[in-house]
Motif scaffolding. Structure first.
Motif, short mmCIF file in Angstrom:
data_model
loop_
_atom_site.label_atom_id
_atom_site.label_comp_id
_atom_site.label_asym_id
_atom_site.label_seq_id
_atom_site.Cartn_x
_atom_site.Cartn_y
_atom_site.Cartn_z
N ILE A 1 61.19 48.25 44.94
CA ILE A 1 60.75 46.92 45.36
C ILE A 1 59.42 47.01 46.10
CG2 ILE A 1 61.28 45.01 46.92
CD1 ILE A 1 64.17 45.25 46.13
N LYS A 2 59.25 48.05 46.94
CA LYS A 2 57.98 48.26 47.63
C LYS A 2 56.85 48.46 46.62
CE LYS A 2 57.76 51.12 51.04
NZ LYS A 2 57.94 52.33 51.88
N GLU A 3 57.12 49.25 45.58
CA GLU A 3 56.09 49.48 44.57
C GLU A 3 55.76 48.19 43.83
OE1 GLU A 3 55.44 52.08 40.44
OE2 GLU A 3 57.25 52.33 41.66
N ASN A 4 56.79 47.41 43.50
CA ASN A 4 56.56 46.14 42.82
C ASN A 4 55.75 45.19 43.70
OD1 ASN A 4 58.01 47.08 40.64
ND2 ASN A 4 59.91 46.09 41.24
N ASN A 5 56.07 45.14 44.99
CA ASN A 5 55.31 44.31 45.92
C ASN A 5 53.84 44.71 45.94
OD1 ASN A 5 57.69 43.60 48.65
ND2 ASN A 5 57.53 42.80 46.59
N ARG A 6 53.61 45.99 46.02
CA ARG A 6 52.23 46.49 46.09
C ARG A 6 51.46 46.13 44.81
NH1 ARG A 6 53.44 50.97 47.72
NH2 ARG A 6 53.74 52.06 45.73
N ASN A 7 52.05 46.36 43.65
CA ASN A 7 51.38 46.04 42.40
C ASN A 7 51.12 44.54 42.25
OD1 ASN A 7 51.42 48.75 41.68
ND2 ASN A 7 53.34 48.58 40.54
N GLU A 8 52.09 43.74 42.68
CA GLU A 8 51.94 42.30 42.58
C GLU A 8 50.86 41.77 43.53
OE1 GLU A 8 54.53 39.82 40.41
OE2 GLU A 8 53.14 41.35 39.72
N LEU A 9 50.76 42.36 44.72
CA LEU A 9 49.71 41.95 45.65
C LEU A 9 48.33 42.29 45.09
CD1 LEU A 9 51.31 42.92 49.08
CD2 LEU A 9 50.72 40.62 48.31
N ASP A 10 48.22 43.45 44.44
CA ASP A 10 46.95 43.81 43.80
C ASP A 10 46.61 42.81 42.70
OD1 ASP A 10 46.71 46.00 45.43
OD2 ASP A 10 47.54 47.42 43.98
N ARG A 11 47.62 42.45 41.90
CA ARG A 11 47.40 41.48 40.83
C ARG A 11 47.01 40.11 41.39
NH1 ARG A 11 50.46 37.83 37.67
NH2 ARG A 11 52.29 38.20 38.97
N LEU A 12 47.64 39.72 42.49
CA LEU A 12 47.31 38.45 43.13
C LEU A 12 45.86 38.43 43.58
CD1 LEU A 12 48.17 35.71 44.33
CD2 LEU A 12 48.86 36.95 46.40
N ASP A 13 45.38 39.54 44.14
CA ASP A 13 43.99 39.62 44.56
C ASP A 13 43.04 39.45 43.38
OD1 ASP A 13 44.74 39.98 47.15
OD2 ASP A 13 44.42 42.14 47.20
N ARG A 14 43.33 40.17 42.29
CA ARG A 14 42.45 40.12 41.13
C ARG A 14 42.43 38.72 40.51
NH1 ARG A 14 45.32 44.91 39.77
NH2 ARG A 14 46.43 43.72 38.17
N GLU A 15 43.60 38.19 40.24
CA GLU A 15 43.67 36.92 39.53
C GLU A 15 43.22 35.75 40.40
OE1 GLU A 15 47.45 36.39 37.71
OE2 GLU A 15 47.20 38.09 36.33
N ARG A 16 43.45 35.85 41.70
CA ARG A 16 43.01 34.77 42.58
C ARG A 16 41.49 34.65 42.55
NH1 ARG A 16 44.40 36.55 47.16
NH2 ARG A 16 42.51 36.57 48.39
N HIS A 17 40.82 35.78 42.51
CA HIS A 17 39.36 35.74 42.44
C HIS A 17 38.91 35.01 41.18
CE1 HIS A 17 35.21 37.26 42.90
NE2 HIS A 17 35.24 37.33 41.58
N GLY A 18 39.43 35.42 40.03
CA GLY A 18 39.03 34.78 38.78
C GLY A 18 39.42 33.32 38.70
N ASP A 19 40.63 32.99 39.16
CA ASP A 19 41.10 31.61 39.10
C ASP A 19 40.28 30.70 40.01
OD1 ASP A 19 43.00 32.32 37.28
OD2 ASP A 19 44.64 32.48 38.73
N PHE A 20 39.95 31.17 41.21
CA PHE A 20 39.19 30.33 42.13
C PHE A 20 37.76 30.15 41.66
CE2 PHE A 20 41.77 30.61 46.33
CZ PHE A 20 42.88 30.14 45.65
N ILE A 21 37.16 31.21 41.09
CA ILE A 21 35.82 31.07 40.53
C ILE A 21 35.83 30.06 39.39
CG2 ILE A 21 34.03 32.26 39.21
CD1 ILE A 21 33.93 32.84 42.19
#
Length: 499
Positions: free
Chosen positions: A443-463
């Motif tokens: 679950i810790k690994e999944n959280n970490r990967n999902e937070l990384d994905r959130l950072d990446r996609e949030r940048h593209g979506d907000f732009i």
């Protein structure tokens, strides 16, 4: 949060989901919201059937047609990262349509209505996998959501549509059925866009296999390396739940530090930033709704203003005797027509503003999934703490029995039997501890990967949100300005004669 070098654009699965900002705006924004994302798939102008659409907002605004179009960016090409992300999607098409009322043979007199609404779900797999059609009811969607919650612990699972508490009373209304159809379609597309869930067996079974979804007795924690079987929530025994509750109370009030605590400083910092992000999104969303409402009010007021002058122009025309009076009536009519055109353009701008700024609302919903993933992490940690506490207690009891047995001459069969039972219990608890630790680490690994994905996609979506918002503001503002500029030029001659 750590900045990521790779940025993802919005997936094509959501291109025709131009949902307005909230349920309130669905009924208040009169202009239809254009489907496609103008940044990825710019829709053509209604007047462009005989010529290719221009990619310039200035050229688009030169058109005299009053159409609610989404203006295109000057560079309409799809980025390489967006194309790569679209290629990685398992499903290229998911639509929910054709709601039908059906009889429920399993309904009882106590449960109430013996009918339900089913929806035709059509999906097309990437890579030439063919098209699949199944019929699902909302209960199946709930079952799918429950199964995903068990199988993807630690992932940011999109939130399913809520079940209406007055469903039985409003089920006959077309508006409710249509709203639910759109919500289910959007939910399934979000699931398909998720890198793990979109390729999972659960969604595949839902989209391809007829019949109702059911929860398994055990669930698997999905990871990139494999699945680890853990007991499902529904299978937890009462005594285990009671021990975890006791452990939670001990953590809060006992003043005793647990054997294992959350010490991942990076996670704690990112969790705090997510909380700050939620506060900022809440404020931005509120102001965005206020902006949409103000633009909507401006469009409606301008429309009413134009209609009032149309009536005034008709009155002047009916009363006109002199040529100058007829000219004045004609000018009033031209002014009223321009106001109505500006009103329609303003409503189109409002619809596009709601479509682009809806990204803020989308991310507020996503943060609910983030909270759920963090709660799963806390629950897994509590299970680890409970098993370690149980082991410490069992080892202490075993040591006391062994010490007492060593002092007795000739041995004590009953005491020896209890020692053996304790050792077996310790062995089983050790296995449970190992399973709980693996569950927690995954679950810790999944959280970490999902937070990384959130950072990446949030940048593209907000732009994408900001680019689309700005481009449409410019495009519609120019078209509105051209309406008034044309009117000013047409009336300039009459104004000079009046002077």
């Amino acid at each position: 949060m750590m900045a990521a070098e790779t940025h993802f654009e919005t997936l094509a699965l959501d291109d025709d989901e131009g949902a307005p900002f909230s349920a309130r705006l669905i009924s208040t924004v009169h202009a239809p919201i254009n489907g496609g994302d103008p940044l990825l798939h710019p829709p053509p102008s209604p007047s462009s059937s005989s010529s290719s659409p221009s990619s310039s907002p200035t050229a688009s605004s030169a058109s005299s047609a009053v159409g609610f179009v989404a203006f295109e960016p000057q560079n309409g090409s799809v980025s390489t990262s967006a194309a790569a992300a679209a290629a990685a999607v398992e499903y290229t098409k998911i639509t929910v349509s054709d709601p039908q009322k059906e009889n429920d043979p399993g309904a009882s007199i106590v449960s109430g209505s013996g009918t339900y609404v089913s929806y035709l779900i059509t999906s097309r797999s990437a890579g030439g996998g063919g098209e699949h059609r199944v019929r699902r009811r909302f209960r199946d969607v709930v079952a799918l959501a429950d199964r995903l919650a068990e199988s993807y612990r630690g992932f940011f699972i999109p939130t399913r549509p809520d079940k209406s508490v007055v469903e039985g009373q409003v089920m006959q209304k077309h508006e409710f059925v249509e709203q639910r159809r759109a919500e289910i379609q959007r939910y399934l597309r979000r699931l398909a866009a998720h890198p793990a869930i979109g390729r999972g067996e659960e969604l595949k079974a839902f989209l391809r296999t007829p019949g109702r979804m059911s929860l398994p007795a055990t669930a698997a924690v999905a990871t990139g390396a494999g699945n680890v079987a853990v007991p499902a929530k529904g299978g937890r025994d009462f005594f285990r739940m009671f021990r975890e509750l006791k452990q939670s109370v001990t953590n809060d009030w006992g003043g005793v530090r647990p054997l294992v605590v959350e010490e991942d400083k990076e996670f704690l910092e990112r969790k705090e930033k997510v909380q700050d992000l939620e506060q900022q999104l809440t404020t931005a969303s509120q102001h965005a709704e206020a902006l949409v409402k103000a633009q909507q009010d401006l469009g409606e007021t301008m429309g009413e203003f134009g209609l009032a002058f149309i009536k005034l122009g008709k009155f002047e025309t009916a009363e006109a005797l002199l040529n100058s009076q007829k000219i004045r009536a004609s000018e009033i009519k031209s002014f009223a027509t321009a106001a109505v055109k500006a009103s329609r353009l303003q409503r189109g701008l409002t619809a596009q503003t709601a479509k682009h700024l809806d990204t803020l609302h989308e991310y507020m919903g996503l943060l609910l999934a983030v909270h759920g993933a963090f709660a799963e992490r806390s629950s897994a940690l509590l299970t680890v703490q409970t098993t370690l506490s149980d082991l410490a207690s069992l080892h202490s009891r075993a040591e006391k029995f062994e010490a007492a047995a060593s002092k007795s001459f000739g041995g004590d069969r009953s005491r020896s039997s209890k020692i053996q039972e304790l050792k077996e219990t310790i062995r089983v608890t050790e296995d449970a501890k190992s399973c709980a630790l693996r569950d927690y680490e995954h679950i810790k690994e999944n959280n970490r990967n999902e937070l990384d994905r959130l950072d990446r996609e949030r940048h593209g979506d907000f732009i994408a949100m900001l680019k689309g918002f700005v481009i449409n503001q410019v495009g519609y503002s120019e078209k509105i300005a051209n309406v008034w500029a044309t009117l000013a030029e047409e009336t300039s001659g009459f104004a000079k004669k009046s002077n």
